[in-house]
Design a protein around this motif. Sequence first.
Motif, short mmCIF file in Angstrom:
data_model
loop_
_atom_site.label_atom_id
_atom_site.label_comp_id
_atom_site.label_asym_id
_atom_site.label_seq_id
_atom_site.Cartn_x
_atom_site.Cartn_y
_atom_site.Cartn_z
N PHE A 36 0.82 -1.21 0.00
CA PHE A 36 0.00 0.00 0.00
C PHE A 36 0.86 1.27 0.00
CE2 PHE A 36 -2.61 3.45 1.59
CZ PHE A 36 -3.69 3.35 0.74
N ASN A 37 1.52 1.56 1.11
CA ASN A 37 2.24 2.83 1.22
C ASN A 37 3.45 2.88 0.30
OD1 ASN A 37 0.82 4.46 3.21
ND2 ASN A 37 1.20 2.71 4.54
N GLY A 38 3.49 3.90 -0.53
CA GLY A 38 4.55 4.05 -1.50
C GLY A 38 4.27 3.33 -2.81
N THR A 39 3.24 2.49 -2.82
CA THR A 39 2.90 1.73 -4.02
C THR A 39 1.50 2.12 -4.50
OG1 THR A 39 4.29 -0.11 -3.29
CG2 THR A 39 2.65 -0.60 -4.98
N VAL A 60 -5.69 2.61 6.07
CA VAL A 60 -5.80 1.75 4.89
C VAL A 60 -7.21 1.17 4.71
CG1 VAL A 60 -5.01 -0.45 5.87
CG2 VAL A 60 -4.54 0.10 3.47
N ARG A 61 -7.89 0.84 5.79
CA ARG A 61 -9.25 0.30 5.65
C ARG A 61 -10.16 1.30 4.94
NH1 ARG A 61 -8.58 -4.07 8.64
NH2 ARG A 61 -8.23 -4.14 10.83
N GLU A 62 -10.11 2.53 5.39
CA GLU A 62 -10.91 3.60 4.79
C GLU A 62 -10.49 3.87 3.35
OE1 GLU A 62 -10.76 8.42 5.19
OE2 GLU A 62 -10.72 7.27 7.06
N GLN A 63 -9.18 3.85 3.09
CA GLN A 63 -8.67 4.16 1.76
C GLN A 63 -9.01 3.07 0.73
OE1 GLN A 63 -7.12 7.10 0.66
NE2 GLN A 63 -8.06 7.70 2.60
N CYS A 64 -9.12 1.83 1.19
CA CYS A 64 -9.36 0.71 0.27
C CYS A 64 -10.83 0.31 0.16
CB CYS A 64 -8.54 -0.50 0.71
SG CYS A 64 -6.77 -0.27 0.46
N ILE A 65 -11.72 1.10 0.73
CA ILE A 65 -13.14 0.76 0.78
C ILE A 65 -13.74 0.50 -0.61
CG2 ILE A 65 -14.11 3.11 0.79
CD1 ILE A 65 -15.37 0.88 3.38
N ASN A 66 -13.26 1.19 -1.64
CA ASN A 66 -13.81 1.03 -2.99
C ASN A 66 -13.01 0.06 -3.86
OD1 ASN A 66 -16.01 2.83 -2.67
ND2 ASN A 66 -14.58 4.53 -2.81
N LEU A 67 -12.00 -0.58 -3.28
CA LEU A 67 -11.22 -1.57 -4.01
C LEU A 67 -11.77 -2.97 -3.73
CD1 LEU A 67 -7.51 -0.44 -3.49
CD2 LEU A 67 -8.90 -0.19 -5.53
N HIS A 68 -11.90 -3.78 -4.75
CA HIS A 68 -12.38 -5.16 -4.58
C HIS A 68 -11.19 -6.08 -4.31
CE1 HIS A 68 -15.84 -3.73 -7.37
NE2 HIS A 68 -15.98 -3.28 -6.15
N THR A 72 -0.13 -4.81 3.98
CA THR A 72 0.47 -3.59 4.53
C THR A 72 0.54 -3.63 6.05
OG1 THR A 72 0.24 -1.17 4.64
CG2 THR A 72 -1.80 -2.45 4.53
N ALA A 73 1.48 -2.88 6.59
CA ALA A 73 1.54 -2.66 8.04
C ALA A 73 0.69 -1.46 8.43
CB ALA A 73 2.98 -2.46 8.49
N ASP A 74 0.10 -0.79 7.46
CA ASP A 74 -0.82 0.34 7.68
C ASP A 74 -0.16 1.44 8.52
OD1 ASP A 74 -3.11 1.86 7.50
OD2 ASP A 74 -4.22 0.73 9.00
N THR A 75 0.94 1.92 8.02
CA THR A 75 1.74 2.94 8.70
C THR A 75 0.90 4.13 9.15
OG1 THR A 75 3.64 2.29 7.38
CG2 THR A 75 3.76 4.44 8.48
N TYR A 76 -0.01 4.60 8.29
CA TYR A 76 -0.79 5.79 8.58
C TYR A 76 -2.14 5.49 9.24
CZ TYR A 76 2.63 8.24 5.75
OH TYR A 76 3.80 8.79 5.26
N LYS A 77 -2.44 4.21 9.45
CA LYS A 77 -3.69 3.75 10.11
C LYS A 77 -4.94 4.24 9.38
CE LYS A 77 -1.04 1.99 13.24
NZ LYS A 77 -0.26 0.91 12.67
N ASP A 131 1.65 8.86 1.41
CA ASP A 131 1.26 9.55 2.65
C ASP A 131 -0.04 8.99 3.21
OD1 ASP A 131 3.52 11.25 2.41
OD2 ASP A 131 2.39 12.56 1.05
N GLY A 132 -0.27 7.69 3.00
CA GLY A 132 -1.46 7.03 3.54
C GLY A 132 -2.71 7.17 2.71
N LEU A 133 -2.64 7.91 1.60
CA LEU A 133 -3.81 8.15 0.76
C LEU A 133 -3.72 7.37 -0.54
CD1 LEU A 133 -4.04 12.02 1.24
CD2 LEU A 133 -5.33 10.24 2.46
N LEU A 134 -4.79 6.66 -0.89
CA LEU A 134 -4.85 5.86 -2.11
C LEU A 134 -4.76 6.73 -3.35
CD1 LEU A 134 -5.48 3.05 -3.44
CD2 LEU A 134 -7.88 3.73 -3.37
N ASN A 135 -4.01 6.27 -4.34
CA ASN A 135 -3.99 6.90 -5.65
C ASN A 135 -5.29 6.48 -6.34
OD1 ASN A 135 -3.71 7.49 -8.37
ND2 ASN A 135 -1.55 6.91 -8.44
#
Length: 158
Positions: A23-26, A61-69, A54-59, A30-34
């Motif tokens: 997730f982060n950097g990929t 990731v759950r919110e950021q990935c909500i629209n990803l299947h 991910t280790a969810d550095t920014y805590k 900065d914790g925000l999904l592209n």
Amino acid sequence: INVMEIHIPGFKKLEIKNLVLDFNGTLGNDGLLNTTIIESVNILATKLNVYVLTADTYKMVREQCINLHVTLRIIAENNQDYTKMQFVKQLGSDETICIGNGRNDSLMLQEAALGIAVIEKEGGAVAAINSADLVVQGIENAIELLMKPMRLVSTLRP
């Protein structure tokens, strides 16, 4: 789930069932999904089992990935490189493509049937780049390689 077959003459014949994404950097910075890759990742998720590891550095990731299947796996802070590699082994290394950028991704990139290192705003760790089969600028380009796999043939054949 289907099998994505990619025959790269002189390199490998890939029969891929899984895609593992850092997730982060990929996928995000900065914790925000592209958000430009949501549609493409979701299309790939109709063809492959897609995991975000991910280790969810920014805590966030759950919110950021909500629209990803995808299947989201949050791992412990310690031994991330080993944990990611073990996850790929459990899925089946020879059936898995991994995409990442960090030092903690290097072992999974090396273990995977195909490891793709990406260089985004956070950069790419030398260990990840050295462990990958291929390095690309940005996650959009990495995802597009999987959407148009003949590009892999052009890049990886001898």
